[in-house]
Design a protein around this motif. Structure first.
Motif, short mmCIF file in Angstrom:
data_model
loop_
_atom_site.label_atom_id
_atom_site.label_comp_id
_atom_site.label_asym_id
_atom_site.label_seq_id
_atom_site.Cartn_x
_atom_site.Cartn_y
_atom_site.Cartn_z
N UNK A 54 0.84 -1.19 0.00
CA UNK A 54 0.00 0.00 0.00
C UNK A 54 0.88 1.24 0.00
N UNK A 55 0.37 2.30 -0.59
CA UNK A 55 1.05 3.59 -0.59
C UNK A 55 0.38 4.50 0.41
N UNK A 56 1.18 5.38 1.02
CA UNK A 56 0.68 6.27 2.06
C UNK A 56 1.21 7.68 1.83
N UNK A 64 5.83 10.45 2.53
CA UNK A 64 5.22 9.37 1.78
C UNK A 64 5.82 8.06 2.23
N UNK A 65 5.12 7.01 2.00
CA UNK A 65 5.63 5.69 2.39
C UNK A 65 4.98 4.60 1.57
N UNK A 66 5.62 3.48 1.64
CA UNK A 66 5.12 2.27 0.99
C UNK A 66 5.29 1.15 1.99
N UNK A 67 4.20 0.48 2.33
CA UNK A 67 4.24 -0.59 3.32
C UNK A 67 3.89 -1.92 2.67
N UNK A 68 4.61 -2.94 3.06
CA UNK A 68 4.33 -4.30 2.62
C UNK A 68 3.74 -5.06 3.79
N UNK A 69 2.55 -5.62 3.58
CA UNK A 69 1.83 -6.31 4.64
C UNK A 69 1.36 -7.67 4.18
N UNK A 70 1.17 -8.55 5.14
CA UNK A 70 0.49 -9.82 4.89
C UNK A 70 -0.88 -9.71 5.54
N UNK A 71 -1.88 -10.41 5.03
CA UNK A 71 -3.20 -10.34 5.66
C UNK A 71 -3.13 -10.69 7.15
N UNK A 75 -0.01 -2.26 11.02
CA UNK A 75 1.15 -1.36 11.03
C UNK A 75 0.67 0.04 11.41
N UNK A 76 1.63 0.86 11.80
CA UNK A 76 1.33 2.26 12.12
C UNK A 76 2.00 3.16 11.11
N UNK A 77 1.28 4.19 10.70
CA UNK A 77 1.83 5.24 9.85
C UNK A 77 1.31 6.55 10.43
N UNK A 78 2.22 7.35 10.99
CA UNK A 78 1.78 8.56 11.67
C UNK A 78 0.87 8.18 12.83
N UNK A 79 -0.33 8.73 12.85
CA UNK A 79 -1.28 8.42 13.90
C UNK A 79 -2.27 7.34 13.48
N UNK A 80 -2.10 6.80 12.27
CA UNK A 80 -3.02 5.77 11.78
C UNK A 80 -2.55 4.37 12.18
N UNK A 81 -3.49 3.51 12.40
CA UNK A 81 -3.23 2.07 12.60
C UNK A 81 -3.96 1.35 11.48
N UNK A 82 -3.20 0.69 10.59
CA UNK A 82 -3.75 0.06 9.38
C UNK A 82 -3.64 -1.45 9.51
N UNK A 83 -4.77 -2.14 9.35
CA UNK A 83 -4.81 -3.59 9.40
C UNK A 83 -5.23 -4.12 8.04
N UNK A 136 -4.46 12.14 5.77
CA UNK A 136 -3.76 11.00 5.18
C UNK A 136 -4.45 10.50 3.91
N UNK A 137 -3.65 9.98 3.00
CA UNK A 137 -4.13 9.23 1.84
C UNK A 137 -3.55 7.83 1.94
N UNK A 138 -4.37 6.84 1.68
CA UNK A 138 -3.93 5.44 1.66
C UNK A 138 -4.49 4.83 0.38
N UNK A 139 -3.65 4.12 -0.36
CA UNK A 139 -4.11 3.48 -1.59
C UNK A 139 -3.40 2.15 -1.78
N UNK A 140 -4.01 1.28 -2.55
CA UNK A 140 -3.46 -0.05 -2.83
C UNK A 140 -2.56 0.05 -4.05
N UNK A 141 -1.39 -0.55 -3.95
CA UNK A 141 -0.46 -0.59 -5.08
C UNK A 141 -0.45 -1.95 -5.76
N UNK A 142 -0.38 -3.02 -4.94
CA UNK A 142 -0.34 -4.36 -5.54
C UNK A 142 -0.73 -5.42 -4.51
#
Length: 181
Positions: A54-56, A64-71, A75-83, A136-142
């Motif tokens: 995902x892109x942030x 800006x950031x790019x995070x790699x996650x497994x289902x 993870x945390x980005x700034x004050x966000x908690x993304x699952x 914040x903006x969050x989007x899916x990359x792949x």
């Protein structure tokens, strides 16, 4: 023209007749499972083997950031908690479609964490179902996942049907090119 009394009598006869003439319905028969030697149906990669990117963007700090996650990962980005709950990608032989189901929590006015977003985000059409936030903006990359190479209905081109060699055996089996005009 049929009189009203005759019309009622005719309707009653027509309604009563088919009910007496129809046999009782038979219970639905469940087909017995056929014993086959076909290989089991292969499904795409299990959820645990998928990898989501995902892109942030933090609009205030321009980070800006790019995070790699497994289902299942959070993870945390700034004050966000993304699952990341899951992600899906179309097979390589179809038109590309990539999506991910994300849950995003963030602080509200009294600094408690609240669910800001829960839903699917799509890489090919980010505006279809977007994460709308003033900071914040969050989007899916792949979404990386593997697909089976063959299945029960796969036709392998160029594979011989039971012969040891795919070369023609006789002159009658030699392919002939169509005449050119």
């Amino acid at each position: 023209m049929i009189r009203p009394a005759a019309r009622v009598a005719l309707g009653m006869v027509l309604l009563a007749s088919p009910a007496a003439a129809q046999p009782a319905p038979e219970p639905a028969k469940t087909p017995a499972p056929a014993a086959s030697k076909a290989e089991p149906v292969k499904s795409p990669a299990p959820n645990a083997e998928r990898v989501l990117v995902i892109g942030l963007l933090d609009k205030v700090s321009s980070e800006t950031g790019e995070l790699t996650l497994k289902p299942g990962e959070t993870v945390r980005f700034g004050k966000l908690r993304i699952t990341a709950r899951t992600c899906e990608a179309s097979p390589p032989w179809q038109r590309p479609h990539t999506g991910a189901f994300l849950q995003i929590d963030g602080p509200v006015r009294d600094n408690t964490m609240k669910r800001l977003f829960s839903g699917w985000l799509f890489a090919e059409s980010p505006s279809l179902n977007s994460f709308d936030n003033e900071r914040y903006d969050v989007w899916v990359k792949s979404c990386a996942m593997r697909f089976p190479e063959t299945g029960p209905r796969t036709i392998v081109v160029g594979k011989s049907s039971g012969r040891a060699s795919s070369a023609p055996k006789s002159a009658s089996e030699t392919p002939v090119a169509p005449p050119s005009n």
